[in-house]
Design a protein around this motif. Structure first.
Motif, mmCIF file in Angstrom:
data_model
loop_
_atom_site.group_PDB
_atom_site.id
_atom_site.type_symbol
_atom_site.label_atom_id
_atom_site.label_comp_id
_atom_site.label_asym_id
_atom_site.label_seq_id
_atom_site.Cartn_x
_atom_site.Cartn_y
_atom_site.Cartn_z
ATOM 1 N N GLU A 184 -9.684 6.739 -2.951
ATOM 2 C CA GLU A 184 -8.869 5.543 -3.177
ATOM 3 C C GLU A 184 -8.176 5.612 -4.535
ATOM 4 O O GLU A 184 -6.999 5.263 -4.668
ATOM 5 C CB GLU A 184 -9.747 4.284 -3.106
ATOM 6 C CG GLU A 184 -10.313 3.969 -1.736
ATOM 7 C CD GLU A 184 -9.321 3.224 -0.867
ATOM 8 O OE1 GLU A 184 -8.226 2.896 -1.356
ATOM 9 O OE2 GLU A 184 -9.654 2.977 0.308
ATOM 10 N N ASP A 190 0.817 -1.212 0.000
ATOM 11 C CA ASP A 190 0.000 0.000 0.000
ATOM 12 C C ASP A 190 0.852 1.263 0.000
ATOM 13 O O ASP A 190 0.371 2.337 -0.370
ATOM 14 C CB ASP A 190 -0.928 0.025 1.217
ATOM 15 C CG ASP A 190 -2.023 -1.035 1.131
ATOM 16 O OD1 ASP A 190 -2.292 -1.505 0.011
ATOM 17 O OD2 ASP A 190 -2.589 -1.381 2.175
ATOM 18 N N PRO A 241 -5.966 7.780 1.516
ATOM 19 C CA PRO A 241 -7.405 7.975 1.669
ATOM 20 C C PRO A 241 -7.796 7.941 3.146
ATOM 21 O O PRO A 241 -7.270 7.148 3.923
ATOM 22 C CB PRO A 241 -8.004 6.787 0.913
ATOM 23 C CG PRO A 241 -6.928 5.740 0.936
ATOM 24 C CD PRO A 241 -5.621 6.463 0.958
ATOM 25 N N ARG A 283 -3.944 6.141 -5.334
ATOM 26 C CA ARG A 283 -3.155 5.282 -6.230
ATOM 27 C C ARG A 283 -2.450 6.109 -7.299
ATOM 28 O O ARG A 283 -1.310 5.823 -7.665
ATOM 29 C CB ARG A 283 -4.044 4.219 -6.872
ATOM 30 C CG ARG A 283 -4.628 3.215 -5.885
ATOM 31 C CD ARG A 283 -5.066 1.954 -6.600
ATOM 32 N NE ARG A 283 -6.054 2.194 -7.635
ATOM 33 C CZ ARG A 283 -7.363 2.122 -7.473
ATOM 34 N NH1 ARG A 283 -7.853 1.836 -6.270
ATOM 35 N NH2 ARG A 283 -8.191 2.331 -8.477
#
Length: 315
Positions: free
Chosen positions: A227, A166, A258, A231
């Motif tokens: 989200e 992540d 987020p 990214r």
């Protein structure tokens, strides 16, 4: 085994270094011509060229390998490069992020093996690392493949997987895959020497294309879900750097995540030492590292000292 190596950026230089340190003979290196870079826009040699020259390797930098190019200079440089390749005693060409198309005339001289930074057939094309992060893929990897005329369509020889964390940006994932590619190409060539390397056709299903990144893509649309934007921030770090426009100033956003939040897209919901929270189409995005034009990359708390954002809105 004697190799010709073709590559340009740091991803390729890591593989060249691995092959050299593993003891493979590399009598010739192909890389793209020097390009202007930096604030002074001075000509700069590619990472591959710098390594090759530092270790006594011959370097060629043709503008193209297409001998049928309509540009006389490109066609002449392509003919000279092919003449050198045909006169050279080598076994395999290894290609990694070269940046030039290898025509049939090149592919027919000797076998050409490519180090590709994705799990083929997913993300064929120019920007597989960026696109894997942007799409939210859980994993990626490196594929060693036999090259043919199609875009990354050749049969696969080796493939290894890497989880996408992540926190991974294109920069951090690039470094992981570059190191993996260097190790894998050494393994692949040793297996080839021993006659143990087999090629398997790529699956027909699951093909996607990783289009080259354009600078316009870096402009964030806060109407998108948080989200998705998080990214994009990771995918466009370090190039081209995600951007947001606030109070008429284009701000680069280097780190974001987020979080819960609600408001009109682009509205700054909070701006303090914990970060700058901006409402999105769904949820909110906390900006943790930013940069003004001509300034340095700063943590949110430091950034706010010179650019208060409370009450403002990203357009």
């Amino acid at each position: 085994m004697k190799l010709v190596f073709a590559g340009t950026p740091e991803f390729a230089a890591v593989a060249l270094r691995a092959l050299h340190e593993a003891g493979f003979a590399i009598p010739l290196v192909l890389t793209q011509p020097d390009r202007p870079a930096g604030r002074g826009m001075q000509l700069q040699a590619s990472s591959v060229k710098q390594y090759a020259l530092a270790h006594g390797m011959e370097v060629l930098q043709p503008l193209s390998l297409r001998m049928d190019s309509k540009d006389p200079q490109r066609a002449e440089e392509a003919r000279a490069a092919h003449a050198r390749l045909q006169a050279l005693d080598y076994d395999v060409m290894v290609v990694a992020a070269y940046g030039l198309i290898l025509p049939r005339s090149t592919l027919d001289i000797k076998p050409c093996i490519n180090i590709h930074g994705s799990l083929l057939p997913r993300w064929r094309g120019a920007a597989p690392i960026h696109r894997a992060i942007e799409a939210g893929d859980a994993e990626t990897g490196v594929t060693i493949m036999h090259m043919e005329e199609g875009l990354d369509t050749g049969p696969m020889m080796l493939i290894e997987r890497v989880a996408i964390e992540d926190t991974d940006s294109t920069g951090s994932l690039h470094d992981k895959l570059a190191a993996l590619g260097g190790r894998m190409i050494v393994d692949a060539l040793r297996q080839m020497e021993a006659g143990r390397l087999e090629a398997v056709a790529q699956p027909e299903e699951g093909v996607t294309y990783a289009a080259k990144i354009s600078k316009d893509e870096a402009k964030l649309d806060f109407a998108l879900p948080a989200e998705v934007l998080a990214r994009k921030v990771r995918a466009f770090n370090p190039f081209p750097g995600a951007q947001g426009l606030v109070d008429g100033v284009t701000v680069k956003i280097w780190q974001a995540e987020p979080v819960a939040g609600q408001g009109e897209p682009g509205q700054v919901l909070a701006a303090d030492a914990q970060g700058i929270v901006v409402a999105c189409g769904a949820g909110a995005l906390r900006l943790n590292e930013l940069q003004k034009p001509g300034g340095k990359r700063l943590a949110a708390a430091e950034f706010l000292k010179g650019f208060p954002l409370a009450g403002l809105r990203f357009s």
